[in-house]
Structure formats: structure tokens, C-alpha cells
Design a protein around this motif. Structure first.
Motif, PDB file in Angstrom:
ATOM      1  N   ALA A 100      -5.646   1.650  -0.786  1.00  0.00           N
ATOM      2  CA  ALA A 100      -6.305   0.245  -1.273  1.00  0.00           C
ATOM      3  C   ALA A 100      -5.164   0.028  -2.146  1.00  0.00           C
ATOM      4  CB  ALA A 100      -7.042   1.067  -2.855  1.00  0.00           C
ATOM      5  N   TYR A 101      -4.001  -0.136  -2.639  1.00  0.00           N
ATOM      6  CA  TYR A 101      -2.672  -0.440  -3.106  1.00  0.00           C
ATOM      7  C   TYR A 101      -1.709  -0.320  -2.001  1.00  0.00           C
ATOM      8  CZ  TYR A 101      -6.224  -0.477  -7.401  1.00  0.00           C
ATOM      9  OH  TYR A 101      -7.683  -1.099  -7.605  1.00  0.00           O
ATOM     10  N   GLY A 102      -1.283   0.741  -1.851  1.00  0.00           N
ATOM     11  CA  GLY A 102      -0.087   1.002  -0.931  1.00  0.00           C
ATOM     12  C   GLY A 102      -0.697  -0.074   0.400  1.00  0.00           C
ATOM     13  N   GLY A 103       0.929   0.419   1.481  1.00  0.00           N
ATOM     14  CA  GLY A 103       0.401  -0.176   2.491  1.00  0.00           C
ATOM     15  C   GLY A 103       1.710  -1.303   3.394  1.00  0.00           C
ATOM     16  N   PRO A 104       1.747  -1.390   4.122  1.00  0.00           N
ATOM     17  CA  PRO A 104       2.832  -2.287   4.701  1.00  0.00           C
ATOM     18  C   PRO A 104       3.578  -3.529   3.927  1.00  0.00           C
ATOM     19  CG  PRO A 104       1.247  -2.057   6.733  1.00  0.00           C
ATOM     20  CD  PRO A 104       0.844  -1.633   4.890  1.00  0.00           C
ATOM     21  N   HIS A 120       4.393  12.221   1.161  1.00  0.00           N
ATOM     22  CA  HIS A 120       4.143  12.126   2.294  1.00  0.00           C
ATOM     23  C   HIS A 120       3.097  11.283   2.682  1.00  0.00           C
ATOM     24  CE1 HIS A 120       2.887  14.274   6.026  1.00  0.00           C
ATOM     25  NE2 HIS A 120       2.005  14.830   5.593  1.00  0.00           N
ATOM     26  N   ILE A 121       1.791  11.252   1.909  1.00  0.00           N
ATOM     27  CA  ILE A 121       0.651  10.676   1.732  1.00  0.00           C
ATOM     28  C   ILE A 121       1.351   9.505   2.062  1.00  0.00           C
ATOM     29  CG2 ILE A 121      -1.516  10.023   1.416  1.00  0.00           C
ATOM     30  CD1 ILE A 121      -1.859  13.061   0.016  1.00  0.00           C
ATOM     31  N   ALA A 122       1.904   8.402   1.051  1.00  0.00           N
ATOM     32  CA  ALA A 122       2.660   6.982   1.430  1.00  0.00           C
ATOM     33  C   ALA A 122       3.297   6.716   2.194  1.00  0.00           C
ATOM     34  CB  ALA A 122       3.540   7.507   0.047  1.00  0.00           C
ATOM     35  N   ARG A 123       4.016   7.997   3.386  1.00  0.00           N
ATOM     36  CA  ARG A 123       4.525   7.546   4.394  1.00  0.00           C
ATOM     37  C   ARG A 123       3.432   7.875   5.338  1.00  0.00           C
ATOM     38  NH1 ARG A 123       7.644  11.801   4.629  1.00  0.00           N
ATOM     39  NH2 ARG A 123       8.884  10.841   2.241  1.00  0.00           N
ATOM     40  N   LEU A 124       2.723   8.109   5.256  1.00  0.00           N
ATOM     41  CA  LEU A 124       1.168   8.304   6.201  1.00  0.00           C
ATOM     42  C   LEU A 124       0.609   6.640   6.495  1.00  0.00           C
ATOM     43  CD1 LEU A 124      -0.481  11.407   5.824  1.00  0.00           C
ATOM     44  CD2 LEU A 124       0.573  10.536   8.270  1.00  0.00           C
ATOM     45  N   THR A 125       0.301   5.805   5.235  1.00  0.00           N
ATOM     46  CA  THR A 125      -0.423   4.305   4.581  1.00  0.00           C
ATOM     47  C   THR A 125       1.134   3.761   5.155  1.00  0.00           C
ATOM     48  OG1 THR A 125       0.382   4.900   2.689  1.00  0.00           O
ATOM     49  CG2 THR A 125      -1.381   5.538   3.031  1.00  0.00           C
ATOM     50  N   SER A 126       2.511   4.084   5.982  1.00  0.00           N
ATOM     51  CA  SER A 126       3.385   2.970   5.990  1.00  0.00           C
ATOM     52  C   SER A 126       4.013   2.544   4.522  1.00  0.00           C
ATOM     53  CB  SER A 126       2.912   1.731   6.400  1.00  0.00           C
ATOM     54  OG  SER A 126       2.068   2.559   7.887  1.00  0.00           O
TER      55      SER A 126
END
Ligand SMILES: *Cc1c(COP(=O)(O)O)cnc(C)c1O
Length: 364
Positions: A100-104, A120-126
């Protein structure tokens, strides 16, 4: 032409190429490596759950908004049901927040060493990860906080979307001091997510700050205190806006009917859970004392695990010696910043004794 020859591997999304999250599961008698509760949930709870499952209309989709479960948790914490988002473990809550709030083009901040799944999850969501360094006592110095937020502000769209704190922090067991939480809330422009997976073992929580801080999100889980890691149930407590954003990011019907029922019933067994926590806190004191007797330096934990240093002994060799005696703990010695360190989960009194006896033998 036939479809033959299509046997090239499809390149994976680069974000998924990290080593991921692994805690080796070996066949051992004493398993103290993943911070689970050593006792099963109360028998009465399991019986009530079986009876409830018997009555569920499993041909129907579950309640998409988990209304009953959110109401039960809201009641327990004295907040509104619209302030609660439930998911498949707090890991899925973290994923929903990052979707919802992160991403490229966006960043999040973590202070290492901390729970590996945040990055790890931050990386998966770019989502770009900006790492701050904890000091020698594993706390966040004000100067490091300022410097890390400044570095994050230079990434992509500027300003970190999320700052992650973990209190008690995994793997150190230390809570984030009040001054740190206040300083992060004052300085962070985006969400401040405080992961409180172990908070029942600690002196205090930041939950009461949620009312006055729209940007604060507190994470809780049934995986540790509640003896329900197998159920995969966690939740966030935060502003209604944040809860709605998480609902939009999660898959429809992500939380199944059995999980929802189990969560509602579990809340009714709070007293049994408190008794479990008290037993583990007593076990923690016993293990801390045992480590001190063996001359080992341990971090004063407020959690159900203890981080300790093996001093001049090779930590991996000590870990292997314990495995050879059928005791599995967590080897963190290969992790950045944690050289020479192992982490042991508090178990039953028998398991704690088995660990200390095996460790004495290995060091002997
Ligand atoms: C174990 C742990 C969790 C639990 O994750 P679940 O997905 O709820 O099982 C969350 N945060 C931290 C810091 C943990 O150590």
C-alpha cells in the motif's frame, strides 16, 4: 511448428533473488530456534475450535472484513474495530503495508540488526531499503536516526514511506526506549511501524500512542505468546485510513473462516496466555542466570529469547556441538553485525535445562 524448445528458464524478478528467510529445521529433541511457544494452546481452546469448525458454512466465502475478529480484538485493546487489520500472520500485515505504501521509487527505513522479514518483504515489493546502524548496545542513536532519515529523503520520491521499529527487537530482545519512539514519531514523515510480536514479555508497549499519532501502526501476532504459530494470524492497530489501505492491498478473502473463528475464541483465553507468558519470563531468568554461570555475555532480553555471545569460542562450532546433543538454537554468527552470536528461544523448564546442560558440555 510445435511448441518444442521452450525450455529456457524465465528470468525471475530481481527483487526475489535475495536469499530469503531460512531457519534450518533439523530433527532434534529440543527445538529452541524460532521463538515459538513451547506449550500447545489450552485443550479447552482446541475443543471450542473443533466445535466451532463443525458449525462453519465452509461452502461460503469467509467474512471479507473479518468483522467478528476485529471487534473481539478491538474490545481487548480498547480501540475501534476500524483501527484493526488482520492477516495471515504479521508477515502478511507487513506485506500489505508495503504494497500500500511502498513500491518502486519509495523507500523504507530499518535499523540493523533487526527482524530480517521487514527488509525481505520490502525487497519483494520493490521498496528501496535504507539501513541505519544500531549502536554497540543495539539502540538507535539520535544522530544515526537523523542521518538515516536524511539518506532516505534522497531516495526516489524522497522521504521514507515507512520507518520500521521492532520492540522488543528480534534478535536482541531489547525494547526501543520511549525517547527513540518519540524521536522517530517526531521526525519520520511517513508511517512508523512498531513490530510488537513479543511485547507481552516486555515491560511496556507503545499501543497507547496510537490514538494520538495517525502515522503510528503497531503490529501484533498470535504466533508467539498465543501458542498459535500454526494458525498464521497477526494484526495491525493503527488509524482507520491505514486499515483501509491494507484492505485494498490484501487479496479478497485472504483470511479464512477457521482462522477468524480461532482468533475470536483465542481472545477468550487471555488468562491462560498470561500464565504461559509468566512461565516463560521465569524460564528466561533461569536461562540468563545459567548463561552467566557459564561465563557468557547475554543481552538482557525482554522477550522469549536471548541473544548471547560465545566470547572467544567459535559460535558456529558451539552451535554444531549443541546440534550434536540434539539441541537446536539459532546460529546468527554468519549474519552481518552478529558475528560470534547465537540466539536461544525460552522453552519448557526441561528444555531450558537440556540446553544449559548441553551448552556446559560443549564449552566444557
Ligand atoms: C516471529 C515474529 C513475527 C511473527 O510473524 P507472524 O507472521 O505473525 O508469524 C513478527 N515480527 C517479529 C519481529 C517476529 O520475530
Amino acid at each position: 511448428m510445435s511448441g518444442a524448445g521452450r525450455n529456457r528458464p524465465v528470468p525471475r524478478f530481481s527483487g526475489a533473488l535475495s536469499s530469503g528467510y531460512h531457519s534450518p529445521q533439523l530433527e532434534v529433541a529440543v527445538r529452541l530456534n524460532t521463538n515459538e511457544a513451547p506449550e500447545p494452546p489450552p485443550r479447552e481452546f482446541v475443543a471450542a475450535l473443533s466445535a466451532a469448525v463443525d458449525k462453519l458454512a465452509l461452502n461460503r466465502y469467509p467474512d471479507r472484513r473479518a468483522t467478528g475478529l476485529r471487534a473481539a480484538l478491538a474490545d481487548q485493546h480498547g480501540v475501534g474495530a476500524d483501527q484493526i487489520f488482520c492477516a495471515n500472520g504479521s508477515n502478511e500485515v507487513i506485506q500489505s503495508l508495503l504494497l500500500a505504501y511502498g513500491g518502486p521509487g519509495r523507500s523504507c527505513v530499518v535499523f540493523e540488526p533487526t527482524y530480517a522479514l521487514h527488509s525481505h518483504i520490502a525487497r519483494l515489493t520493490s521498496t528501496t531499503i535504507v539501513e541505519g546502524e544500531r549502536d554497540a548496545g543495539y539502540l538507535i542513536a539520535p544522530s544515526e536516526l537523523a542521518a538515516t532519515l536524511a539518506r532516505a529523503a534522497a531516495v526516489g520520491e524522497g522521504e521514507p514511506a515507512i520507518v520500521f521499529l521492532c520492540s522488543p527487537n528480534n534478535p536482541t530482545g531489547l525494547i526501543e526506549p520511549d525517547e527513540t519512539v518519540a524521536a522517530v514519531l517526531a521526525a519520520a514523515p511517513g508511517l512508523v511501524v512498531v513490530d510488537e510480536a513479543y511485547v507481552q514479555f516486555a515491560r511496556r508497549s507503545v499501543l497507547e500512542l496510537v490514538g494520538g499519532n495517525e502515522n503510528l501502526v503497531v503490529l501484533r501476532t498470535f504466533s508467539k505468546t498465543w501458542s498459535l504459530a500454526g494458525l498464521r494470524l497477526g494484526y495491525a492497530i493503527g488509524a482507520p485510513d491505514v486499515v483501509e489501505a491494507c484492505f485494498e492491498a490484501a487479496l479478497p478473502y485472504h483470511l479464512d473462516a477457521v482462522q477468524q473463528e480461532a482468533g475470536i475464541l483465542a481472545v477468550g483465553f487471555s488468562a491462560a496466555m498470561d500464565a504461559r507468558v509468566a512461565r516463560l519470563v521465569a524460564g528466561r531468568a533461569r536461562v540468563l542466570a545459567g548463561l552467566a554461570t557459564l561465563g557468557l555475555d547475554a543481552t538482557p532480553s525482554e522477550s522469549n529469547f536471548i541473544l548471547f555471545s560465545t566470547g572467544d569460542r567459535d559460535a558456529h562450532a558451539v552451535w554444531e556441538g549443541l546440534v550434536a546433543r540434539s539441541v537446536l538454537i539459532r546460529d546468527l554468527s554468519g549474519w552481518p553485525r552478529l558475528g560470534g552470536h547465537l540466539r536461544v528461544t525460552i522453552g519448557t523448564p526441561e528444555e531450558n535445562d537440556a540446553f544449559l546442560a548441553a551448552l556446559a558440555e560443549v564449552l566444557g
